[in-house]
Design a protein around this motif. Sequence first.
Motif, short mmCIF file in Angstrom:
data_model
loop_
_atom_site.label_atom_id
_atom_site.label_comp_id
_atom_site.label_asym_id
_atom_site.label_seq_id
_atom_site.Cartn_x
_atom_site.Cartn_y
_atom_site.Cartn_z
N UNK A 57 -5.19 27.14 -21.32
CA UNK A 57 -6.03 27.59 -20.20
C UNK A 57 -5.45 28.84 -19.55
N UNK A 58 -4.11 28.88 -19.42
CA UNK A 58 -3.46 30.05 -18.82
C UNK A 58 -3.65 31.30 -19.67
N UNK A 59 -3.76 31.13 -20.99
CA UNK A 59 -4.02 32.27 -21.88
C UNK A 59 -5.47 32.74 -21.77
N UNK A 60 -6.31 31.97 -21.09
CA UNK A 60 -7.71 32.35 -20.94
C UNK A 60 -8.54 32.13 -22.19
N UNK A 61 -8.15 31.18 -23.03
CA UNK A 61 -8.87 30.93 -24.28
C UNK A 61 -10.27 30.38 -23.98
N UNK A 62 -11.27 30.83 -24.74
CA UNK A 62 -12.64 30.36 -24.50
C UNK A 62 -12.79 28.89 -24.88
N UNK A 63 -13.64 28.19 -24.16
CA UNK A 63 -13.84 26.77 -24.47
C UNK A 63 -14.94 26.53 -25.50
N UNK A 64 -15.60 27.59 -25.93
CA UNK A 64 -16.58 27.49 -27.01
C UNK A 64 -16.21 28.50 -28.09
N UNK A 65 -16.03 28.01 -29.31
CA UNK A 65 -15.60 28.86 -30.42
C UNK A 65 -16.55 28.74 -31.60
N UNK A 66 -16.51 29.77 -32.44
CA UNK A 66 -17.19 29.76 -33.73
C UNK A 66 -16.11 29.87 -34.80
N UNK A 67 -16.08 28.92 -35.71
CA UNK A 67 -15.13 28.95 -36.82
C UNK A 67 -15.95 29.28 -38.06
N UNK A 68 -15.69 30.44 -38.63
CA UNK A 68 -16.49 30.94 -39.75
C UNK A 68 -15.64 30.97 -41.00
N UNK B 111 -13.40 32.76 -33.75
CA UNK B 111 -13.79 33.75 -32.75
C UNK B 111 -14.52 33.09 -31.60
N UNK B 112 -14.75 33.88 -30.57
CA UNK B 112 -15.54 33.41 -29.46
C UNK B 112 -16.95 33.07 -29.95
N UNK B 113 -17.58 32.12 -29.33
CA UNK B 113 -18.96 31.77 -29.64
C UNK B 113 -19.84 32.83 -29.01
#
Length: 122
Positions: A58-69, A118-120
């Motif tokens: 959370x401190x790194x600001x990672x998105x909570x919705x991702x796309x894994x391609x 990547x980010x969604x």
Amino acid sequence: MSAPWLPLVPEDITREWLGGVLAERYPCTTVESLEVTDILWGTGTKMMVSVGYNEAGRAHGLPDRLCIKAGLAEHRELVKFCYQTEARFFAELAPQLTLGVPHVLYAAANDEQGMVVMEDLR
């Protein structure tokens, strides 16, 4: 570019695996929850996930919705060079470009697979 191991089927994408690859770039990150919200099948499979992180993530600001391609379908072997090329682009070339590209958290390829997290964008 190579990676020690990349998932070949959706079931191989676990919170442990995702947390491990994210921690390479975002130290001390742990994925505490991982929910598959959608899988878009095509030439390249896009697996949409909701992710819960520990305090470091959370401190790194990672998105909570991702796309894994990646190549996660049965036809993966026929077009794996596409996944490998895309992963190499995002890992090696995209960081040097000034044009807008999605926020990529992880990209890797090995002899069997190419994968981009990547980010969604939806």
